[in-house]
Design a protein around this motif. Structure first.
Motif, PDB file in Angstrom:
ATOM      1  N   GLY A 124      47.825  46.255 107.799  1.00 24.08           N
ATOM      2  CA  GLY A 124      48.151  47.389 108.659  1.00 24.08           C
ATOM      3  C   GLY A 124      47.781  47.113 110.094  1.00 24.08           C
ATOM      4  O   GLY A 124      48.023  46.049 110.629  1.00 24.08           O
ATOM      5  N   GLY A 125      47.188  48.095 110.760  1.00 21.01           N
ATOM      6  CA  GLY A 125      46.766  47.930 112.137  1.00 21.01           C
ATOM      7  C   GLY A 125      47.870  48.204 113.143  1.00 21.01           C
ATOM      8  O   GLY A 125      49.000  48.567 112.799  1.00 21.01           O
ATOM      9  N   THR A 126      47.552  47.985 114.411  1.00 23.52           N
ATOM     10  CA  THR A 126      48.498  48.247 115.496  1.00 23.52           C
ATOM     11  C   THR A 126      49.710  47.338 115.421  1.00 23.52           C
ATOM     12  O   THR A 126      50.815  47.734 115.809  1.00 23.52           O
ATOM     13  CB  THR A 126      47.791  48.076 116.857  1.00 23.52           C
ATOM     14  OG1 THR A 126      46.678  48.964 116.925  1.00 23.52           O
ATOM     15  CG2 THR A 126      48.727  48.396 118.016  1.00 23.52           C
ATOM     16  N   ILE A 127      49.546  46.120 114.936  1.00 22.59           N
ATOM     17  CA  ILE A 127      50.677  45.202 114.828  1.00 22.59           C
ATOM     18  C   ILE A 127      51.761  45.768 113.912  1.00 22.59           C
ATOM     19  O   ILE A 127      52.936  45.421 114.035  1.00 22.59           O
ATOM     20  CB  ILE A 127      50.204  43.813 114.338  1.00 22.59           C
ATOM     21  CG1 ILE A 127      51.302  42.755 114.540  1.00 22.59           C
ATOM     22  CG2 ILE A 127      49.729  43.858 112.890  1.00 22.59           C
ATOM     23  CD1 ILE A 127      50.829  41.337 114.273  1.00 22.59           C
ATOM     24  N   ALA A 128      51.375  46.658 113.014  1.00 22.81           N
ATOM     25  CA  ALA A 128      52.326  47.328 112.132  1.00 22.81           C
ATOM     26  C   ALA A 128      52.473  48.802 112.497  1.00 22.81           C
ATOM     27  O   ALA A 128      52.896  49.614 111.684  1.00 22.81           O
ATOM     28  CB  ALA A 128      51.885  47.200 110.676  1.00 22.81           C
ATOM     29  N   GLY A 129      52.132  49.140 113.744  1.00 26.55           N
ATOM     30  CA  GLY A 129      52.148  50.524 114.169  1.00 26.55           C
ATOM     31  C   GLY A 129      53.389  50.901 114.959  1.00 26.55           C
ATOM     32  O   GLY A 129      54.073  50.052 115.529  1.00 26.55           O
ATOM     33  N   GLU A 134      51.207  42.747 100.679  1.00 24.19           N
ATOM     34  CA  GLU A 134      50.588  43.875 101.365  1.00 24.19           C
ATOM     35  C   GLU A 134      49.257  44.195 100.703  1.00 24.19           C
ATOM     36  O   GLU A 134      49.199  44.494  99.509  1.00 24.19           O
ATOM     37  CB  GLU A 134      51.505  45.085 101.303  1.00 24.19           C
ATOM     38  CG  GLU A 134      51.147  46.167 102.291  1.00 24.19           C
ATOM     39  CD  GLU A 134      52.368  46.555 103.105  1.00 24.19           C
ATOM     40  OE1 GLU A 134      52.335  46.353 104.321  1.00 24.19           O
ATOM     41  OE2 GLU A 134      53.329  47.038 102.509  1.00 24.19           O
ATOM     42  N   ILE A 135      48.196  44.135 101.474  1.00 20.56           N
ATOM     43  CA  ILE A 135      46.863  44.464 100.970  1.00 20.56           C
ATOM     44  C   ILE A 135      46.538  45.921 101.261  1.00 20.56           C
ATOM     45  O   ILE A 135      45.958  46.629 100.441  1.00 20.56           O
ATOM     46  CB  ILE A 135      45.795  43.558 101.607  1.00 20.56           C
ATOM     47  CG1 ILE A 135      46.189  42.080 101.478  1.00 20.56           C
ATOM     48  CG2 ILE A 135      44.431  43.817 100.980  1.00 20.56           C
ATOM     49  CD1 ILE A 135      46.392  41.611 100.064  1.00 20.56           C
ATOM     50  N   ALA A 136      46.902  46.377 102.445  1.00 24.78           N
ATOM     51  CA  ALA A 136      46.627  47.763 102.850  1.00 24.78           C
ATOM     52  C   ALA A 136      47.558  48.110 104.003  1.00 24.78           C
ATOM     53  O   ALA A 136      48.152  47.231 104.626  1.00 24.78           O
ATOM     54  CB  ALA A 136      45.171  47.923 103.274  1.00 24.78           C
ATOM     55  N   GLN A 137      47.675  49.396 104.304  1.00 25.91           N
ATOM     56  CA  GLN A 137      48.427  49.879 105.465  1.00 25.91           C
ATOM     57  C   GLN A 137      47.564  50.904 106.185  1.00 25.91           C
ATOM     58  O   GLN A 137      47.834  52.095 106.165  1.00 25.91           O
ATOM     59  CB  GLN A 137      49.771  50.494 105.043  1.00 25.91           C
ATOM     60  CG  GLN A 137      50.835  49.472 104.657  1.00 25.91           C
ATOM     61  CD  GLN A 137      52.174  50.128 104.371  1.00 25.91           C
ATOM     62  OE1 GLN A 137      52.356  50.754 103.332  1.00 25.91           O
ATOM     63  NE2 GLN A 137      53.118  49.975 105.289  1.00 25.91           N
ATOM     64  N   VAL A 138      46.508  50.421 106.823  1.00 23.16           N
ATOM     65  CA  VAL A 138      45.525  51.302 107.453  1.00 23.16           C
ATOM     66  C   VAL A 138      45.189  50.785 108.850  1.00 23.16           C
ATOM     67  O   VAL A 138      45.418  49.626 109.181  1.00 23.16           O
ATOM     68  CB  VAL A 138      44.225  51.378 106.621  1.00 23.16           C
ATOM     69  CG1 VAL A 138      44.485  51.987 105.256  1.00 23.16           C
ATOM     70  CG2 VAL A 138      43.575  49.997 106.480  1.00 23.16           C
ATOM     71  N   GLY A 139      44.646  51.667 109.669  1.00 22.93           N
ATOM     72  CA  GLY A 139      43.992  51.225 110.878  1.00 22.93           C
ATOM     73  C   GLY A 139      42.695  50.531 110.499  1.00 22.93           C
ATOM     74  O   GLY A 139      42.051  50.901 109.512  1.00 22.93           O
ATOM     75  N   SER A 140      42.297  49.530 111.259  1.00 23.66           N
ATOM     76  CA  SER A 140      41.140  48.735 110.806  1.00 23.66           C
ATOM     77  C   SER A 140      39.835  49.505 110.865  1.00 23.66           C
ATOM     78  O   SER A 140      38.828  49.046 110.309  1.00 23.66           O
ATOM     79  CB  SER A 140      41.031  47.435 111.605  1.00 23.66           C
ATOM     80  OG  SER A 140      40.721  47.690 112.959  1.00 23.66           O
TER      81      SER A 140
END
Length: 332
Positions: free
Chosen positions: A11-16, A53-59
């Motif tokens: 996840g994170g901003t790169i996927a935001g 995909e491990i997660a889709q979260v902000g770090s």
């Protein structure tokens, strides 16, 4: 022949996405691994990518369950003969902690590279795809092996131990301390400044199933002992002081930390200063109080190392100090 790289997405901003090219607000983790892989394929790089995909979260929401899943996936990729390197896409807020944790618990083996973005994918001047292209370049380079876990941001390559986020905005937000970057990278080139530091040594620490509680205490003027008492009452087995200057704190705080150390709680002195070296027995009597000096590790990385040391059964301050004093990449 293209080199096979496995991308592990968290996840994170790169996927935001923010819904506006010029707005500041956005939501992290909105782009799935399939879209990320499609965009990576469109870059025309000489790599063959597949992903999980491990997660889709902000770090800021990365925790031990996500770290455990990520560690397991990295080990599986390291054991897969078809995979040449691993890239982890990650939010920037805790990228340095994830990188350092993996660096301490993985064998050097195949390249493991973290990257992220300071701007979401739909923002004007988004840096995500360039950082990803650079990370793929580093992960596919044969000379990356033996360097431990790396972080690639803003055309720079950093070691997990040195890297830290030093700015809240702008594409050049990461720095290294005490060393700066160890390489310069672009999608079509890579220049190393130093030779590899690791070879075939094992992981420095085993992966702990249940890490002990370690809390960070941010020192400030007129601070009292309330936070120390609260942390120990909550079951902390270790405390990291983000101290003033050279890891100092008001007398009431040092007295409370000394009591905690005498009761068996591991106490590490770090610094709240961004580029803070903390040596033993400078301003504070570490020998007499039973404290550990963090050396060049900042508070958040000191917490990671202390958790692993405690999980490995180290309780004596001298033994823990030896882990903080250890050369950059040395197995015990």
């Amino acid at each position: 022949m293209p080199r096979h790289i496995r991308i592990l997405a968290t996840g994170g901003t790169i996927a935001g996405r923010g819904g506006s090219a010029v707005g500041r607000a956005y939501r992290p983790g909105q782009i799935g691994i399939d879209q990320l892989l499609a965009e990576a394929a469109a870059l025309g790089l000489e790599t063959l990518c597949e992903g999980r995909e491990i997660a889709q979260v902000g770090s800021q929401d990365i925790g031990w369950s996500e770290w455990t899943a990520l560690h397991r996936e990295v080990r599986e990729a390291q054991d897969d003969p078809a995979v040449c390197g691993i890239v982890i896409t990650h939010g920037t807020d805790t990228a340095e902690e994830t990188a350092f944790l993996l660096d301490l618990t993985l064998p050097p083996g195949k390249p493991v590279v973290l990257t992220g973005a300071m701007r979401p994918a739909d923002a004007l001047g988004s840096d995500g795809m360039r950082n990803l292209a650079n990370a793929l370049r580093v992960a596919s380079d044969p000379d990356t092996a033996g360097r431990g876990v790396l972080v690639v941001m803003g055309d720079h390559v950093f070691t997990a131990r040195d890297v830290r986020k030093a700015a809240t905005q702008g594409a050049e937000a990461f720095r290294g301390f005490p060393r700066g970057s160890i390489g310069a990278v672009a999608p079509s080139s890579l220049d190393w400044f130093v030779p590899p530091a690791r070879s075939d040594e094992p992981a420095r620490f085993a992966w702990p199933a249940s890490p002990p509680r370690v809390d960070i205490l941010f020192a400030h003027a007129a601070m009292d002992r309330a936070l120390i008492d609260g942390a120990t009452a909550a079951g902390a087995r270790g405390l990291v002081l983000a101290g003033l200057g050279h890891g100092n704190a008001p007398k009431a705080v040092l007295d409370a930390l000394s009591e905690a150390a005498a009761s068996g709680v591991a106490v590490v002195r770090s610094s709240r200063v961004d580029q803070g070296l903390v040596d033993r027995n400078v301003e504070v009597d570490d020998d007499g109080l039973g404290f550990v000096a963090a050396r060049a590790l900042n508070p958040q990385k000191s917490r990671i190392l202390l958790q692993l040391a405690l999980a490995a059964g180290l309780t004596d301050p001298a033994a823990i100090q030896a882990e903080f004093d250890a050369p950059r990449h040395t197995a015990p």
